[in-house]
Write a protein that holds these residues in place. Structure first.
Motif, short mmCIF file in Angstrom:
data_model
loop_
_atom_site.label_atom_id
_atom_site.label_comp_id
_atom_site.label_asym_id
_atom_site.label_seq_id
_atom_site.Cartn_x
_atom_site.Cartn_y
_atom_site.Cartn_z
N LYS A 18 0.84 -1.20 0.00
CA LYS A 18 0.00 0.00 0.00
C LYS A 18 0.88 1.25 0.00
O LYS A 18 1.89 1.30 0.69
CB LYS A 18 -0.89 0.00 1.25
N VAL A 19 0.52 2.22 -0.82
CA VAL A 19 1.19 3.53 -0.80
C VAL A 19 0.18 4.59 -0.38
O VAL A 19 -1.02 4.35 -0.37
CB VAL A 19 1.77 3.89 -2.19
N LYS A 20 0.68 5.77 -0.01
CA LYS A 20 -0.20 6.87 0.37
C LYS A 20 -0.47 7.77 -0.83
O LYS A 20 0.45 8.21 -1.52
CB LYS A 20 0.43 7.70 1.50
N ARG A 21 -1.74 8.00 -1.06
CA ARG A 21 -2.13 8.89 -2.14
C ARG A 21 -1.98 10.34 -1.68
O ARG A 21 -1.68 10.63 -0.53
CB ARG A 21 -3.58 8.62 -2.55
N ARG A 22 -2.24 11.24 -2.60
CA ARG A 22 -2.08 12.66 -2.29
C ARG A 22 -2.95 13.09 -1.11
O ARG A 22 -2.55 13.86 -0.25
CB ARG A 22 -2.46 13.48 -3.54
N SER A 23 -4.15 12.52 -1.03
CA SER A 23 -5.07 12.91 0.04
C SER A 23 -4.69 12.30 1.39
O SER A 23 -5.20 12.71 2.43
CB SER A 23 -6.49 12.47 -0.33
N GLU A 24 -3.78 11.31 1.39
CA GLU A 24 -3.42 10.62 2.62
C GLU A 24 -2.09 11.10 3.21
O GLU A 24 -1.76 10.76 4.34
CB GLU A 24 -3.32 9.10 2.35
N VAL A 25 -1.33 11.86 2.43
CA VAL A 25 -0.04 12.36 2.92
C VAL A 25 -0.26 13.51 3.89
O VAL A 25 -1.12 14.37 3.68
CB VAL A 25 0.83 12.81 1.73
N ARG A 26 0.53 13.53 4.95
CA ARG A 26 0.41 14.60 5.93
C ARG A 26 1.11 15.86 5.41
O ARG A 26 2.23 15.81 4.90
CB ARG A 26 1.06 14.17 7.25
N GLY A 27 0.43 16.99 5.50
CA GLY A 27 1.03 18.25 5.03
C GLY A 27 -0.04 19.30 4.81
O GLY A 27 -1.24 19.01 4.77
N SER A 28 0.40 20.52 4.64
CA SER A 28 -0.52 21.64 4.43
C SER A 28 -1.13 21.59 3.04
O SER A 28 -0.50 21.14 2.07
CB SER A 28 0.21 22.96 4.62
N THR A 29 -2.34 22.07 2.92
CA THR A 29 -3.00 22.16 1.62
C THR A 29 -2.87 23.57 1.04
O THR A 29 -3.46 23.88 0.00
CB THR A 29 -4.50 21.81 1.75
N GLN A 30 -2.11 24.41 1.70
CA GLN A 30 -1.94 25.79 1.23
C GLN A 30 -1.02 25.82 0.01
O GLN A 30 -0.03 25.09 -0.07
CB GLN A 30 -1.35 26.65 2.35
N LYS A 31 -1.33 26.68 -0.95
CA LYS A 31 -0.48 26.85 -2.13
C LYS A 31 0.88 27.38 -1.69
O LYS A 31 0.98 28.27 -0.85
CB LYS A 31 -1.15 27.83 -3.09
N MET A 32 1.95 26.78 -2.25
CA MET A 32 3.30 27.05 -1.77
C MET A 32 3.75 28.50 -2.01
O MET A 32 4.41 29.09 -1.18
CB MET A 32 4.29 26.08 -2.41
N PHE A 33 3.40 29.06 -3.16
CA PHE A 33 3.73 30.46 -3.47
C PHE A 33 2.77 30.93 -4.56
O PHE A 33 2.03 30.14 -5.14
CB PHE A 33 5.19 30.63 -3.91
N ARG A 34 2.80 32.24 -4.84
CA ARG A 34 1.81 32.80 -5.75
C ARG A 34 1.94 32.21 -7.16
O ARG A 34 2.99 31.71 -7.55
CB ARG A 34 1.91 34.32 -5.77
N GLN A 35 0.87 32.34 -7.90
CA GLN A 35 0.78 31.72 -9.22
C GLN A 35 1.78 32.32 -10.21
O GLN A 35 2.42 31.60 -10.95
CB GLN A 35 -0.65 31.88 -9.77
N LYS A 36 1.90 33.65 -10.22
CA LYS A 36 2.73 34.30 -11.23
C LYS A 36 3.84 35.16 -10.61
O LYS A 36 3.76 35.54 -9.45
CB LYS A 36 1.86 35.19 -12.12
N GLY A 37 4.83 35.42 -11.42
CA GLY A 37 5.85 36.37 -11.02
C GLY A 37 7.07 35.81 -10.34
O GLY A 37 8.02 36.53 -10.07
#
Length: 207
Positions: A50-69
């Protein structure tokens, strides 16, 4: 009827026994044996990887940095499969590998395995294998005396003394008649049948 010598644990011939032609003299087909052995090995697989899917991994759901620039890729959260420590996309999930082969095919394969052993002179019949106490050395010396290589010992009923005495000897296995199977017969060099177990085998496979 095939006639086989019955020996004691000293290696001396004490009598003879007839083996049923319908069980010990069947035409051997590799394809049937392969199908049943493959089923047995598949049924032994645990399928717990069994592996952990994206929804099962522990971590923040916040976007890492802004989309542009920033001049970097448009990252989402740290659980992205593209990042170290993120979820796994196509890894294994728990599953059941077992499947069934028709009962008639399984019974036929067992007869073929027994016939193959008899044809190759790899069946030894003993009148008994009685031990006074649980002692591995006693079993090892008996097998050495009889020159039995990687034996599968088939007994007619529960014998805790023999089973416990042989469990630590590499390559040796003790099975009761009801547990006799194609894989173990083919996987062991010598098939050792205790005389009383032959009736049980013939009764089980008679059809």
């Amino acid at each position: 009827m095939a006639v086989v010598e019955v020996k004691n644990i000293q290696g001396e011939t004490v009598s003879e026994i007839d083996l049923s032609e319908e069980i010990f003299n069947v035409e051997v087909k590799q394809s049937v044996l392969h199908e049943v052995v493959r089923m047995q090995l598949a049924n032994r697989r645990r399928g717990t990887a069994k592996v952990k899917r994206r929804s099962e991994v522990r971590g923040s759901t916040q976007k890492m940095f802004r989309q542009k620039g920033t001049g970097r890729a448009r990252r989402g959260d740290v659980k992205s499969p593209l990042l170290r420590g993120g979820g796994v996309i196509f890894g294994p999930e728990p599953r059941d590998y077992s499947y069934k082969v028709p009962k008639k095919v399984r019974r036929l394969a067992l007869k073929m395995a027994l016939s193959a052993k008899l044809k190759d002179n790899e069946i030894i019949v003993l009148d008994g294998f009685v031990l006074d106490q649980v002692k591995t050395k006693a079993v090892a010396s008996t097998l050495q005396r009889l020159e039995l290589e990687k034996p599968l010992i088939v007994i007619d009923q529960k014998d805790a003394t023999l089973e416990l005495s042989s469990r630590n000897i590499p390559g040796v296995k003790v099975l009761r008649v009801e547990g006799l199977n194609v894989y173990d017969i083919l996987n062991h060099k010598t098939l050792v049948l205790l005389a009383p177990s032959i009736k049980g085998i013939e009764g089980r496979l008679a059809a």
